[in-house]
Design a protein around this motif. Sequence first.
Motif, PDB file in Angstrom:
ATOM      1  N   SER A  36      41.021  13.201  24.058  1.00 37.40           N
ATOM      2  CA  SER A  36      39.571  13.379  24.026  1.00 37.40           C
ATOM      3  C   SER A  36      39.156  14.647  24.760  1.00 37.40           C
ATOM      4  CB  SER A  36      38.888  12.160  24.654  1.00 37.40           C
ATOM      5  OG  SER A  36      37.496  12.344  24.749  1.00 37.40           O
ATOM      6  N   THR A  39      40.310  17.753  22.768  1.00 38.83           N
ATOM      7  CA  THR A  39      39.481  17.900  21.567  1.00 38.83           C
ATOM      8  C   THR A  39      38.144  18.541  21.905  1.00 38.83           C
ATOM      9  OG1 THR A  39      40.500  15.953  20.545  1.00 38.83           O
ATOM     10  CG2 THR A  39      38.389  16.677  19.659  1.00 38.83           C
ATOM     11  N   ALA A  40      37.477  18.013  22.938  1.00 36.49           N
ATOM     12  CA  ALA A  40      36.174  18.552  23.331  1.00 36.49           C
ATOM     13  C   ALA A  40      36.299  19.991  23.834  1.00 36.49           C
ATOM     14  CB  ALA A  40      35.545  17.662  24.400  1.00 36.49           C
ATOM     15  N   ASN A  43      37.297  22.629  20.906  1.00 39.26           N
ATOM     16  CA  ASN A  43      36.191  22.849  19.968  1.00 39.26           C
ATOM     17  C   ASN A  43      35.014  23.529  20.641  1.00 39.26           C
ATOM     18  OD1 ASN A  43      36.750  21.637  17.177  1.00 39.26           O
ATOM     19  ND2 ASN A  43      37.475  20.020  18.539  1.00 39.26           N
ATOM     20  N   LEU A  44      34.819  23.268  21.937  1.00 38.89           N
ATOM     21  CA  LEU A  44      33.777  23.986  22.672  1.00 38.89           C
ATOM     22  C   LEU A  44      34.107  25.473  22.740  1.00 38.89           C
ATOM     23  CD1 LEU A  44      31.158  23.819  24.281  1.00 38.89           C
ATOM     24  CD2 LEU A  44      32.532  23.379  26.336  1.00 38.89           C
ATOM     25  N   ASP A  71      33.392  18.308  15.412  1.00 40.97           N
ATOM     26  CA  ASP A  71      34.654  17.952  16.075  1.00 40.97           C
ATOM     27  C   ASP A  71      34.464  17.826  17.590  1.00 40.97           C
ATOM     28  OD1 ASP A  71      36.041  17.880  13.715  1.00 40.97           O
ATOM     29  OD2 ASP A  71      36.811  19.919  13.867  1.00 40.97           O
ATOM     30  N   PHE A  72      33.621  18.697  18.166  1.00 40.06           N
ATOM     31  CA  PHE A  72      33.315  18.598  19.596  1.00 40.06           C
ATOM     32  C   PHE A  72      32.637  17.270  19.920  1.00 40.06           C
ATOM     33  CE2 PHE A  72      29.935  19.080  22.792  1.00 40.06           C
ATOM     34  CZ  PHE A  72      30.717  19.269  23.933  1.00 40.06           C
ATOM     35  N   LEU A  73      31.707  16.865  19.070  1.00 42.85           N
ATOM     36  CA  LEU A  73      31.002  15.602  19.293  1.00 42.85           C
ATOM     37  C   LEU A  73      31.950  14.407  19.182  1.00 42.85           C
ATOM     38  CD1 LEU A  73      27.660  16.303  17.379  1.00 42.85           C
ATOM     39  CD2 LEU A  73      28.040  16.265  19.853  1.00 42.85           C
ATOM     40  N   GLY A  75      35.133  14.479  20.125  1.00 47.65           N
ATOM     41  CA  GLY A  75      35.860  14.441  21.387  1.00 47.65           C
ATOM     42  C   GLY A  75      34.990  14.108  22.582  1.00 47.65           C
ATOM     43  N   PHE A  76      33.734  14.535  22.544  1.00 52.60           N
ATOM     44  CA  PHE A  76      32.836  14.368  23.688  1.00 52.60           C
ATOM     45  C   PHE A  76      32.130  13.016  23.704  1.00 52.60           C
ATOM     46  CE2 PHE A  76      28.735  15.112  25.899  1.00 52.60           C
ATOM     47  CZ  PHE A  76      29.232  15.509  27.129  1.00 52.60           C
ATOM     48  N   SER A 289      39.983  15.959  14.462  1.00 54.73           N
ATOM     49  CA  SER A 289      39.101  16.866  15.199  1.00 54.73           C
ATOM     50  C   SER A 289      39.837  17.638  16.285  1.00 54.73           C
ATOM     51  CB  SER A 289      37.948  16.073  15.836  1.00 54.73           C
ATOM     52  OG  SER A 289      37.170  15.447  14.845  1.00 54.73           O
ATOM     53  N   CYS A 290      40.958  17.094  16.750  1.00 54.92           N
ATOM     54  CA  CYS A 290      41.773  17.783  17.747  1.00 54.92           C
ATOM     55  C   CYS A 290      42.707  18.793  17.089  1.00 54.92           C
ATOM     56  CB  CYS A 290      42.576  16.761  18.550  1.00 54.92           C
ATOM     57  SG  CYS A 290      43.584  17.470  19.869  1.00 54.92           S
TER      58      CYS A 290
END
Length: 326
Positions: A36, A39-40, A43-44, A71-73, A75-76, A289-290
Amino acid sequence: MEAELCFPQLLNTSCRKPVPHQPDALLGYVFLSLVSLITAALNLMIVISISHFRQLHSPTNLLILSLAVSDFLVGFLLMPVEILATEACWFLGDHMCALSYVLDFIITSSSVGNMVLISIDRYLAICDPLRYPTLVTRDKTKICILVCWICSVLYNTVLLRDFLRRPDSHNSCYGECVIVHNHVTGTVDFVFIFAAPVSVIVVLYMRVFSVAVYHAQAMRSHIATVTLQPSTNVTFKKSEMKAAMILGVVVIVFLICYCPYYSPSLLGEDIEDNRSASSFTLWLLYFNSCLNPVIYALFYPWFRKSMKLIVTLKILKPDSCDAKML
Protein backbone atom coordinates in the motif's frame (compact mmCIF):
# COMPACT_ATOMS: atom_id res chain seq x y z
CA MET A 1 -12.94 -20.42 24.84
CA GLU A 2 -16.05 -18.75 23.41
CA ALA A 3 -15.37 -16.06 20.84
CA GLU A 4 -16.01 -12.48 21.87
CA LEU A 5 -18.66 -10.35 20.20
CA CYS A 6 -17.83 -7.34 18.05
CA PHE A 7 -20.58 -5.40 19.84
CA PRO A 8 -21.21 -7.02 23.27
CA GLN A 9 -24.27 -4.83 23.85
CA LEU A 10 -25.99 -6.51 20.88
CA LEU A 11 -26.05 -10.10 22.12
CA ASN A 12 -28.39 -11.50 19.47
CA THR A 13 -27.25 -9.60 16.36
CA SER A 14 -23.52 -8.89 16.80
CA CYS A 15 -20.87 -10.65 14.73
CA ARG A 16 -18.19 -12.58 16.57
CA LYS A 17 -14.59 -11.45 16.67
CA PRO A 18 -12.18 -13.63 14.71
CA VAL A 19 -9.83 -16.03 16.43
CA PRO A 20 -6.39 -14.42 17.02
CA HIS A 21 -3.95 -15.06 14.19
CA GLN A 22 -0.67 -16.88 14.23
CA PRO A 23 2.55 -14.82 14.01
CA ASP A 24 2.94 -15.60 10.31
CA ALA A 25 -0.33 -13.77 9.62
CA LEU A 26 1.31 -10.61 10.97
CA LEU A 27 3.88 -10.86 8.20
CA GLY A 28 1.03 -10.85 5.71
CA TYR A 29 -0.36 -7.62 7.14
CA VAL A 30 3.11 -6.05 7.10
CA PHE A 31 3.58 -7.08 3.47
CA LEU A 32 0.20 -5.69 2.40
CA SER A 33 0.90 -2.46 4.28
CA LEU A 34 4.23 -2.17 2.47
CA VAL A 35 2.51 -2.73 -0.88
CA SER A 36 0.00 0.00 0.00
CA LEU A 37 2.79 2.43 0.92
CA ILE A 38 4.80 1.69 -2.24
CA THR A 39 1.69 2.00 -4.43
CA ALA A 40 0.78 5.40 -3.00
CA ALA A 41 4.38 6.71 -3.05
CA LEU A 42 5.25 5.67 -6.61
CA ASN A 43 2.00 6.94 -8.09
CA LEU A 44 2.38 10.20 -6.18
CA MET A 45 5.79 10.53 -7.88
CA ILE A 46 4.10 10.22 -11.27
CA VAL A 47 1.44 12.76 -10.36
CA ILE A 48 4.06 15.27 -9.16
CA SER A 49 6.34 14.64 -12.15
CA ILE A 50 3.77 15.15 -14.89
CA SER A 51 2.06 18.01 -13.06
CA HIS A 52 5.29 19.91 -12.31
CA PHE A 53 7.50 19.53 -15.39
CA ARG A 54 6.13 21.42 -18.39
CA GLN A 55 7.93 19.23 -20.90
CA LEU A 56 5.83 16.28 -19.75
CA HIS A 57 2.49 18.00 -20.42
CA SER A 58 1.71 15.90 -23.51
CA PRO A 59 -1.75 14.37 -24.14
CA THR A 60 -0.42 10.85 -23.56
CA ASN A 61 1.19 11.85 -20.27
CA LEU A 62 -2.03 13.53 -19.14
CA LEU A 63 -3.75 10.17 -19.55
CA ILE A 64 -0.96 8.53 -17.57
CA LEU A 65 -1.45 11.24 -14.94
CA SER A 66 -5.16 10.43 -14.67
CA LEU A 67 -4.38 6.72 -14.33
CA ALA A 68 -1.77 7.51 -11.68
CA VAL A 69 -4.35 9.51 -9.69
CA SER A 70 -6.70 6.53 -9.57
CA ASP A 71 -3.80 4.20 -8.74
CA PHE A 72 -2.67 6.58 -5.96
CA LEU A 73 -6.17 6.53 -4.48
CA VAL A 74 -6.09 2.73 -4.52
CA GLY A 75 -2.87 2.72 -2.49
CA PHE A 76 -3.82 5.64 -0.25
CA LEU A 77 -7.48 4.78 0.46
CA LEU A 78 -8.65 1.38 -0.75
CA MET A 79 -5.73 -0.78 0.33
CA PRO A 80 -5.56 0.57 3.91
CA VAL A 81 -9.31 0.09 4.38
CA GLU A 82 -9.05 -3.47 3.11
CA ILE A 83 -6.10 -4.17 5.42
CA LEU A 84 -7.90 -2.79 8.48
CA ALA A 85 -11.08 -4.72 7.69
CA THR A 86 -9.48 -8.04 6.80
CA GLU A 87 -10.93 -10.72 9.07
CA ALA A 88 -11.94 -8.12 11.66
CA CYS A 89 -15.12 -6.47 12.84
CA TRP A 90 -16.43 -3.50 10.86
CA PHE A 91 -16.76 -0.71 13.42
CA LEU A 92 -17.34 2.25 11.07
CA GLY A 93 -21.08 1.78 10.55
CA ASP A 94 -23.30 1.16 7.55
CA HIS A 95 -22.86 4.58 5.96
CA MET A 96 -19.05 4.30 5.92
CA CYS A 97 -19.44 0.78 4.57
CA ALA A 98 -21.50 2.11 1.67
CA LEU A 99 -19.06 5.00 1.10
CA SER A 100 -16.07 2.65 1.04
CA TYR A 101 -17.65 0.50 -1.66
CA VAL A 102 -18.77 3.47 -3.74
CA LEU A 103 -15.23 4.91 -3.69
CA ASP A 104 -13.84 1.46 -4.47
CA PHE A 105 -16.04 1.04 -7.54
CA ILE A 106 -15.55 4.62 -8.77
CA ILE A 107 -11.75 4.45 -8.52
CA THR A 108 -11.38 1.02 -10.13
CA SER A 109 -13.84 1.77 -12.94
CA SER A 110 -12.07 5.06 -13.67
CA SER A 111 -8.86 3.06 -14.10
CA VAL A 112 -10.61 0.98 -16.74
CA GLY A 113 -11.81 4.14 -18.48
CA ASN A 114 -8.28 5.55 -18.45
CA MET A 115 -7.01 2.34 -20.04
CA VAL A 116 -9.53 2.73 -22.86
CA LEU A 117 -8.47 6.35 -23.41
CA ILE A 118 -4.80 5.33 -23.47
CA SER A 119 -5.56 2.66 -26.08
CA ILE A 120 -7.44 5.17 -28.25
CA ASP A 121 -4.55 7.63 -27.92
CA ARG A 122 -1.99 5.05 -29.04
CA TYR A 123 -4.25 3.91 -31.88
CA LEU A 124 -4.51 7.44 -33.28
CA ALA A 125 -0.79 8.14 -32.78
CA ILE A 126 0.32 5.01 -34.64
CA CYS A 127 -2.44 4.51 -37.20
CA ASP A 128 -3.26 8.14 -38.06
CA PRO A 129 -0.06 10.12 -37.31
CA LEU A 130 -0.84 12.93 -39.77
CA ARG A 131 -4.07 13.94 -38.01
CA TYR A 132 -2.98 12.98 -34.49
CA PRO A 133 -1.72 16.49 -33.49
CA THR A 134 -5.09 18.01 -34.42
CA LEU A 135 -7.29 15.15 -33.20
CA VAL A 136 -5.55 14.79 -29.84
CA THR A 137 -4.75 18.03 -28.06
CA ARG A 138 -4.17 18.76 -24.38
CA ASP A 139 -7.53 20.52 -24.03
CA LYS A 140 -9.43 17.68 -25.68
CA THR A 141 -7.57 15.16 -23.54
CA LYS A 142 -8.48 17.04 -20.35
CA ILE A 143 -12.15 17.01 -21.39
CA CYS A 144 -12.03 13.26 -22.07
CA ILE A 145 -10.44 12.62 -18.67
CA LEU A 146 -13.09 14.74 -16.93
CA VAL A 147 -15.88 12.91 -18.77
CA CYS A 148 -14.30 9.58 -17.81
CA TRP A 149 -14.37 10.42 -14.09
CA ILE A 150 -17.88 11.90 -14.23
CA CYS A 151 -19.22 8.83 -16.04
CA SER A 152 -17.55 6.61 -13.45
CA VAL A 153 -19.26 8.47 -10.61
CA LEU A 154 -22.69 8.46 -12.28
CA TYR A 155 -22.50 4.84 -13.40
CA ASN A 156 -21.53 3.46 -10.00
CA THR A 157 -24.05 5.65 -8.17
CA VAL A 158 -26.83 4.19 -10.34
CA LEU A 159 -25.45 0.64 -10.13
CA LEU A 160 -25.24 0.76 -6.32
CA ARG A 161 -28.42 2.74 -5.69
CA ASP A 162 -30.15 -0.18 -3.89
CA PHE A 163 -27.06 -0.84 -1.79
CA LEU A 164 -26.80 2.86 -0.90
CA ARG A 165 -30.39 2.82 0.34
CA ARG A 166 -29.85 -0.33 2.43
CA PRO A 167 -26.12 -0.98 2.94
CA ASP A 168 -26.85 -3.66 5.56
CA SER A 169 -29.14 -5.73 3.33
CA HIS A 170 -26.60 -8.54 2.84
CA ASN A 171 -25.09 -8.52 6.33
CA SER A 172 -25.59 -11.71 8.30
CA CYS A 173 -24.81 -9.92 11.59
CA TYR A 174 -24.03 -6.45 12.95
CA GLY A 175 -20.36 -5.62 12.46
CA GLU A 176 -20.14 -6.92 8.90
CA CYS A 177 -19.75 -4.98 5.64
CA VAL A 178 -20.85 -6.97 2.62
CA ILE A 179 -22.04 -6.18 -0.89
CA VAL A 180 -23.33 -8.83 -3.29
CA HIS A 181 -23.71 -8.34 -7.03
CA ASN A 182 -26.59 -10.54 -8.10
CA HIS A 183 -26.66 -12.04 -11.58
CA VAL A 184 -28.31 -8.96 -13.13
CA THR A 185 -26.09 -6.25 -11.62
CA GLY A 186 -23.06 -8.53 -11.92
CA THR A 187 -23.72 -9.02 -15.64
CA VAL A 188 -24.24 -5.28 -16.21
CA ASP A 189 -21.02 -4.46 -14.37
CA PHE A 190 -19.17 -7.22 -16.20
CA VAL A 191 -20.27 -5.91 -19.61
CA PHE A 192 -19.68 -2.18 -19.00
CA ILE A 193 -16.58 -2.31 -16.79
CA PHE A 194 -14.81 -5.36 -18.16
CA ALA A 195 -16.07 -7.06 -21.34
CA ALA A 196 -16.78 -3.96 -23.47
CA PRO A 197 -13.66 -1.97 -22.43
CA VAL A 198 -11.41 -5.01 -22.78
CA SER A 199 -12.81 -5.71 -26.25
CA VAL A 200 -12.10 -2.13 -27.32
CA ILE A 201 -8.59 -2.26 -25.83
CA VAL A 202 -7.70 -5.59 -27.46
CA VAL A 203 -9.05 -4.60 -30.89
CA LEU A 204 -7.22 -1.26 -30.87
CA TYR A 205 -3.91 -2.75 -29.74
CA MET A 206 -4.13 -5.54 -32.31
CA ARG A 207 -4.48 -2.83 -34.93
CA VAL A 208 -1.64 -0.79 -33.40
CA PHE A 209 0.81 -3.68 -33.40
CA SER A 210 -0.16 -4.85 -36.89
CA VAL A 211 0.59 -1.36 -38.22
CA ALA A 212 3.82 -1.26 -36.20
CA VAL A 213 4.97 -4.59 -37.64
CA TYR A 214 4.15 -3.38 -41.14
CA HIS A 215 6.24 -0.23 -40.68
CA ALA A 216 9.11 -2.17 -39.15
CA GLN A 217 9.20 -4.58 -42.09
CA ALA A 218 9.05 -1.71 -44.57
CA MET A 219 11.94 0.09 -42.92
CA ARG A 220 14.06 -3.05 -42.76
CA SER A 221 13.60 -3.68 -46.47
CA HIS A 222 14.42 -0.01 -47.28
CA ILE A 223 11.42 0.32 -49.55
CA ALA A 224 9.07 2.21 -47.21
CA THR A 225 9.15 5.36 -49.37
CA VAL A 226 8.16 3.33 -52.42
CA THR A 227 5.50 1.02 -51.08
CA LEU A 228 3.67 3.41 -48.78
CA GLN A 229 0.89 5.53 -50.24
CA PRO A 230 1.38 9.32 -50.12
CA SER A 231 -1.29 9.64 -47.43
CA THR A 232 0.69 7.43 -45.10
CA ASN A 233 4.16 8.30 -46.30
CA VAL A 234 5.42 9.67 -43.01
CA THR A 235 8.37 9.00 -40.84
CA PHE A 236 7.38 6.45 -38.25
CA LYS A 237 8.56 7.79 -34.94
CA LYS A 238 10.39 5.30 -32.78
CA SER A 239 9.28 7.23 -29.71
CA GLU A 240 5.62 6.61 -30.60
CA MET A 241 6.26 2.91 -31.06
CA LYS A 242 8.13 2.73 -27.77
CA ALA A 243 5.23 4.44 -26.00
CA ALA A 244 2.82 1.97 -27.61
CA MET A 245 4.95 -0.97 -26.47
CA ILE A 246 5.21 0.31 -22.89
CA LEU A 247 1.53 1.07 -22.61
CA GLY A 248 0.83 -2.29 -24.24
CA VAL A 249 2.65 -3.94 -21.33
CA VAL A 250 0.52 -1.84 -18.96
CA VAL A 251 -2.64 -3.08 -20.69
CA ILE A 252 -1.52 -6.75 -20.56
CA VAL A 253 -0.75 -6.47 -16.84
CA PHE A 254 -4.14 -4.79 -16.37
CA LEU A 255 -5.92 -7.73 -18.04
CA ILE A 256 -4.03 -10.28 -15.94
CA CYS A 257 -4.94 -8.48 -12.72
CA TYR A 258 -8.60 -7.80 -13.55
CA CYS A 259 -9.66 -11.10 -15.20
CA PRO A 260 -9.77 -13.25 -12.01
CA TYR A 261 -12.02 -10.77 -10.20
CA TYR A 262 -14.65 -10.88 -12.95
CA SER A 263 -14.38 -14.64 -13.60
CA PRO A 264 -17.52 -15.43 -11.47
CA SER A 265 -19.61 -13.35 -13.89
CA LEU A 266 -18.37 -15.53 -16.74
CA LEU A 267 -19.72 -18.54 -14.83
CA GLY A 268 -23.04 -16.86 -14.05
CA GLU A 269 -22.26 -16.61 -10.33
CA ASP A 270 -22.79 -13.75 -7.87
CA ILE A 271 -19.78 -11.60 -6.97
CA GLU A 272 -19.52 -11.08 -3.23
CA ASP A 273 -17.23 -8.50 -1.67
CA ASN A 274 -16.76 -8.78 2.07
CA ARG A 275 -14.89 -6.13 4.03
CA SER A 276 -14.28 -8.77 6.71
CA ALA A 277 -12.74 -11.38 4.47
CA SER A 278 -9.50 -11.26 2.53
CA SER A 279 -9.90 -11.87 -1.20
CA PHE A 280 -6.98 -12.84 -3.39
CA THR A 281 -8.77 -11.67 -6.55
CA LEU A 282 -9.52 -8.27 -5.03
CA TRP A 283 -5.92 -7.78 -3.91
CA LEU A 284 -4.68 -8.87 -7.34
CA LEU A 285 -6.92 -6.18 -8.84
CA TYR A 286 -5.48 -3.63 -6.40
CA PHE A 287 -1.91 -4.84 -7.08
CA ASN A 288 -2.26 -3.63 -10.66
CA SER A 289 -2.04 -0.09 -9.28
CA CYS A 290 1.38 -0.89 -7.81
CA LEU A 291 2.72 -2.48 -11.00
CA ASN A 292 1.93 0.45 -13.32
CA PRO A 293 4.52 2.89 -11.87
CA VAL A 294 7.06 0.06 -11.69
CA ILE A 295 6.62 -0.43 -15.45
CA TYR A 296 7.09 3.30 -16.03
CA ALA A 297 10.25 3.29 -13.89
CA LEU A 298 11.70 0.42 -15.93
CA PHE A 299 10.95 1.85 -19.36
CA TYR A 300 10.57 5.65 -19.09
CA PRO A 301 13.87 7.56 -18.56
CA TRP A 302 11.92 10.74 -17.76
CA PHE A 303 10.26 9.03 -14.79
CA ARG A 304 13.57 7.89 -13.34
CA LYS A 305 15.03 11.38 -13.84
CA SER A 306 12.04 13.09 -12.25
CA MET A 307 12.15 10.69 -9.27
CA LYS A 308 15.77 11.68 -8.69
CA LEU A 309 14.88 15.38 -8.79
CA ILE A 310 11.99 14.87 -6.38
CA VAL A 311 13.92 12.73 -3.89
CA THR A 312 16.88 15.14 -3.85
CA LEU A 313 14.45 18.09 -3.47
CA LYS A 314 15.88 19.77 -6.58
CA ILE A 315 12.29 20.12 -7.67
CA LEU A 316 12.01 23.00 -5.16
CA LYS A 317 14.53 25.12 -7.04
CA PRO A 318 13.26 28.11 -9.04
CA ASP A 319 12.42 27.31 -12.68
CA SER A 320 12.74 23.57 -12.01
CA CYS A 321 9.48 23.09 -13.91
CA ASP A 322 11.35 24.02 -17.10
CA ALA A 323 13.97 21.31 -16.64
CA LYS A 324 14.75 19.15 -19.67
CA MET A 325 13.16 15.77 -19.04
CA LEU A 326 13.03 14.21 -22.52
